[in-house]
Enzyme design. Structure first.
Site, PDB file in Angstrom:
ATOM      1  CG  HIS A 184       4.108   1.422  -0.500  1.00  0.00           C
ATOM      2  ND1 HIS A 184       4.376   0.398   0.364  1.00  0.00           N
ATOM      3  CD2 HIS A 184       4.047   2.547   0.255  1.00  0.00           C
ATOM      4  CE1 HIS A 184       4.449   0.880   1.598  1.00  0.00           C
ATOM      5  NE2 HIS A 184       4.262   2.177   1.563  1.00  0.00           N
TER       6      HIS A 184
HETATM    7  C1  UD1 Z   1       1.251   6.788   1.446  1.00  0.00           C
HETATM    8  C2  UD1 Z   1       2.243   7.320   2.469  1.00  0.00           C
HETATM    9  C3  UD1 Z   1       3.267   6.243   2.804  1.00  0.00           C
HETATM   10  C4  UD1 Z   1       2.581   4.976   3.251  1.00  0.00           C
HETATM   11  C5  UD1 Z   1       1.565   4.533   2.205  1.00  0.00           C
HETATM   12  C6  UD1 Z   1       0.792   3.381   2.736  1.00  0.00           C
HETATM   13  C7  UD1 Z   1       2.673   9.717   2.358  1.00  0.00           C
HETATM   14  C8  UD1 Z   1       3.674  10.740   2.043  1.00  0.00           C
HETATM   15  N1  UD1 Z   1       2.949   8.479   1.973  1.00  0.00           N
HETATM   16  O1  UD1 Z   1       1.964   6.524   0.261  1.00  0.00           O
HETATM   17  O2  UD1 Z   1       4.086   6.694   3.867  1.00  0.00           O
HETATM   18  O3  UD1 Z   1       3.549   3.991   3.452  1.00  0.00           O
HETATM   19  O4  UD1 Z   1       0.645   5.612   1.945  1.00  0.00           O
HETATM   20  O5  UD1 Z   1       0.244   2.612   1.731  1.00  0.00           O
HETATM   21  O6  UD1 Z   1       1.666  10.003   2.939  1.00  0.00           O
HETATM   22  N2  UD1 Z   1      -3.730   5.915  -5.107  1.00  0.00           N
HETATM   23  C9  UD1 Z   1      -4.829   5.347  -5.730  1.00  0.00           C
HETATM   24  N3  UD1 Z   1      -5.788   4.810  -4.900  1.00  0.00           N
HETATM   25  C10 UD1 Z   1      -5.710   4.835  -3.555  1.00  0.00           C
HETATM   26  C11 UD1 Z   1      -4.576   5.408  -2.957  1.00  0.00           C
HETATM   27  C12 UD1 Z   1      -3.589   5.939  -3.755  1.00  0.00           C
HETATM   28  O7  UD1 Z   1      -4.933   5.328  -6.940  1.00  0.00           O
HETATM   29  O8  UD1 Z   1      -6.629   4.345  -2.877  1.00  0.00           O
HETATM   30  C13 UD1 Z   1      -2.686   6.523  -5.953  1.00  0.00           C
HETATM   31  C14 UD1 Z   1      -2.741   8.043  -5.824  1.00  0.00           C
HETATM   32  O9  UD1 Z   1      -3.642   8.622  -6.703  1.00  0.00           O
HETATM   33  C15 UD1 Z   1      -1.328   8.459  -6.065  1.00  0.00           C
HETATM   34  C16 UD1 Z   1      -0.513   7.266  -5.577  1.00  0.00           C
HETATM   35  O10 UD1 Z   1      -1.393   6.169  -5.482  1.00  0.00           O
HETATM   36  O11 UD1 Z   1      -1.087   8.655  -7.418  1.00  0.00           O
HETATM   37  C17 UD1 Z   1       0.158   7.532  -4.255  1.00  0.00           C
HETATM   38  O12 UD1 Z   1      -0.787   7.775  -3.216  1.00  0.00           O
HETATM   39  P1  UD1 Z   1      -0.394   8.640  -1.911  1.00  0.00           P
HETATM   40  O13 UD1 Z   1      -1.478   8.559  -0.910  1.00  0.00           O
HETATM   41  O14 UD1 Z   1       0.046  10.008  -2.314  1.00  0.00           O
HETATM   42  O15 UD1 Z   1       0.907   7.966  -1.360  1.00  0.00           O
HETATM   43  P2  UD1 Z   1       1.254   6.448  -1.120  1.00  0.00           P
HETATM   44  O16 UD1 Z   1       2.284   6.050  -2.097  1.00  0.00           O
HETATM   45  O17 UD1 Z   1      -0.005   5.667  -1.050  1.00  0.00           O
HETATM   46  N1  UDP Z   2      -1.439  -4.663   3.954  1.00  0.00           N
HETATM   47  C1  UDP Z   2      -2.687  -5.151   3.575  1.00  0.00           C
HETATM   48  N2  UDP Z   2      -2.878  -5.501   2.263  1.00  0.00           N
HETATM   49  C2  UDP Z   2      -1.898  -5.403   1.317  1.00  0.00           C
HETATM   50  C3  UDP Z   2      -0.639  -4.889   1.726  1.00  0.00           C
HETATM   51  C4  UDP Z   2      -0.444  -4.525   3.043  1.00  0.00           C
HETATM   52  O1  UDP Z   2      -3.583  -5.281   4.405  1.00  0.00           O
HETATM   53  O2  UDP Z   2      -2.151  -5.747   0.150  1.00  0.00           O
HETATM   54  C5  UDP Z   2      -1.245  -4.240   5.355  1.00  0.00           C
HETATM   55  C6  UDP Z   2      -0.066  -4.869   6.071  1.00  0.00           C
HETATM   56  O3  UDP Z   2      -0.409  -6.095   6.676  1.00  0.00           O
HETATM   57  C7  UDP Z   2       0.286  -3.812   7.089  1.00  0.00           C
HETATM   58  C8  UDP Z   2      -0.072  -2.516   6.415  1.00  0.00           C
HETATM   59  O4  UDP Z   2      -0.938  -2.860   5.335  1.00  0.00           O
HETATM   60  O5  UDP Z   2      -0.526  -3.960   8.238  1.00  0.00           O
HETATM   61  C9  UDP Z   2       1.145  -1.814   5.895  1.00  0.00           C
HETATM   62  O6  UDP Z   2       0.750  -0.730   5.126  1.00  0.00           O
HETATM   63  P1  UDP Z   2       1.655  -0.136   3.976  1.00  0.00           P
HETATM   64  O7  UDP Z   2       2.725  -1.085   3.614  1.00  0.00           O
HETATM   65  O8  UDP Z   2       0.739   0.343   2.920  1.00  0.00           O
HETATM   66  O9  UDP Z   2       2.237   1.181   4.666  1.00  0.00           O
HETATM   67  P2  UDP Z   2       3.501   1.451   5.622  1.00  0.00           P
HETATM   68  O10 UDP Z   2       3.424   0.543   6.769  1.00  0.00           O
HETATM   69  O11 UDP Z   2       4.720   1.288   4.798  1.00  0.00           O
HETATM   70  O12 UDP Z   2       3.328   2.885   5.979  1.00  0.00           O
END
Ligand code: UD1
Ligand code: UDP
Length: 369
Positions: free
Chosen positions: A204
């Site tokens: 992601h």
């Molecule tokens: C964010 C964090 C990243 C973290 C990740 C965990 C920042 C800069 N990034 O990235 O560090 O590792 O979360 O998963 O804060 N979206 C949905 N539904 C949701 C959530 C997101 O559709 O429930 C879509 C959003 O609309 C957007 C994209 O996913 O288009 C990215 O979401 P965003 O929260 O901006 O960043 P992540 O890639 O999730």
């Molecule tokens: N995780 C989860 N379901 C998923 C993918 C990840 O519960 O489908 C959990 C995983 O075990 C870990 C956390 O989400 O505890 C990691 O989050 P993510 O990779 O979204 O963010 P990051 O750690 O990179 O910020």
């Protein structure tokens, strides 16, 4: 003392669970705020259920637009809440935009900040999370470091030593606490998988997902893996896979499923032969679960996982990813040692440090009322 905890994303919910529990157990007045950065049922609500989290007292519904809009919306929503609730301390966790927005808003309203997971550095300023980490660590009055290298990073950057507490990794505590419950998950049966016969992948990170060449390279490596790959697909990646030209062959050969809740994901992770990931938290969990980890990045802030031999930084090139998979399947990469304080007492250390060091909260120059 009144403590406000502010969360917004999947990893935030997982990190905050043991701290909330500790505040409840100790009868400490607290307010729980969800920014709404993550909002899908399987990116948010499922974690509240799986991790016994209380309903948030406040839900800001900030959503995820551009980083700027996201941070601005969170700050605008939070400001009146912080002013009316007047917490003595705001606790933020991790490195996401909600973490930064909450810390900045607290700081601008004259409210002390504690940062859990302080001091991690990838030294890659092109990562949005690296900027968030640095800014939050230099705003916070109390810094809770997960590892000794994180403590050293903070010292090198001139953070006062009396503000730094080496408490260990909060994700380890969540994992330990919920391991038995996760074991009861039926996800292996549901997906018809046997233990240690498959690889688990997550992707992601913006630098992998928003770059279609890199995404194609990673996807084709997953497709050609000698063992089946399960990919619970993050919504960001889903959007890009729908847009980018990823060969149908690659998509068809990888078993793509929806994101999973914590308990199902933990069960799938602990039974995987290996994990391939660009997640921060999963690098740490793989170490704790003794599952070999291939990190699809060129750097990591979780340096300890590499140092202990549990994790290998491979990047996004298909051939290198496949070589690393082969190496794990052929060899027996020994996973050594758990880092110090990656245990079930992290939240206890956090809450004790706050209660015993109230003088650290007195440095705020002014308070908006
Ligand atoms: C964010 C964090 C990243 C973290 C990740 C965990 C920042 C800069 N990034 O990235 O560090 O590792 O979360 O998963 O804060 N979206 C949905 N539904 C949701 C959530 C997101 O559709 O429930 C879509 C959003 O609309 C957007 C994209 O996913 O288009 C990215 O979401 P965003 O929260 O901006 O960043 P992540 O890639 O999730
Ligand atoms: N995780 C989860 N379901 C998923 C993918 C990840 O519960 O489908 C959990 C995983 O075990 C870990 C956390 O989400 O505890 C990691 O989050 P993510 O990779 O979204 O963010 P990051 O750690 O990179 O910020």
């Amino acid at each position: 003392m009144k403590i406000m905890q502010i969360v917004g994303t999947r990893p935030n919910f997982i990190k905050v669970a043991p701290i909330i529990q500790k505040l409840v157990d100790r009868g400490i007045d607290h307010v729980f705020v969800h920014t709404g950065q993550h909002f899908d049922e399987n990116m948010s609500k499922v974690f509240f259920k799986d991790l016994d989290l209380p309903e948030p007292d406040v839900y800001l519904g900030a959503g995820s637009k551009s980083g700027v809009q996201q941070i601005a919306n969170i700050m605008l929503g939070l400001e009146p809440i912080i002013i009316s609730e007047k917490p003595d301390l705001v606790i933020v966790v991790g490195d996401v935009n909600s973490t930064l927005a909450a810390a900045l808003c607290a700081s601008k309203t004259g409210t002390p900040v504690a940062h859990v997971e302080a001091g991690y550095r990838s030294s890659d300023l092109s990562m949005p999370e690296e900027i968030n980490r640095i800014v939050v660590d230099h705003i916070a009055q109390i810094l809770f470091a997960p590892t000794e290298d994180a403590v050293e990073n903070l010292k090198k950057e001139g953070v006062e030593e009396r503000r730094i507490f080496f408490v260990g990794n909060i994700m380890a505590e969540t994992l330990i606490k919920f391991k038995d419950k996760a074991n009861e998950s039926r996800i292996l049966n549901k997906l018809k998988l046997s233990p240690k016969t498959y690889a688990l992948a997550t992707i992601h990170r913006a630098e992998n997902v928003d770059n279609s060449e890199r995404l194609e390279s990673i996807m084709s490596a997953l497709a050609e893996s000698p063992i089946p790959v399960i990919l619970p697909l993050h919504p960001r990646t889903k959007k890009q896979l729908d847009k980018a030209f990823i060969s149908e062959r690659s998509k068809a050969r990888v078993r793509i499923i929806s994101p999973l809740g914590y308990l199902d994901f933990m069960k799938l992770q602990s039974n995987a032969r290996l994990v391939l990931t660009d997640s921060g938290g999963i690098q740490e969990e793989a170490l704790l679960l003794s599952v070999p980890c291939i990190t699809l990045r060129y750097n990591t802030e979780r340096i300890i996982t590499v140092e202990l031999g549990a994790n290998r930084l491979v990047g996004a090139e298909k051939e290198l990813i496949l070589e690393a998979v082969d190496e794990i399947l052929l060899g027996d990469r020994e996973i050594i040692n758990t880092p110090p304080f990656w245990d079930n007492k992290v939240a206890h250390r956090v809450v004790n440090a706050v209660l015993e060091n109230r003088s650290l909260l007195e440095v705020v120059p002014y308070r908006v009322s």
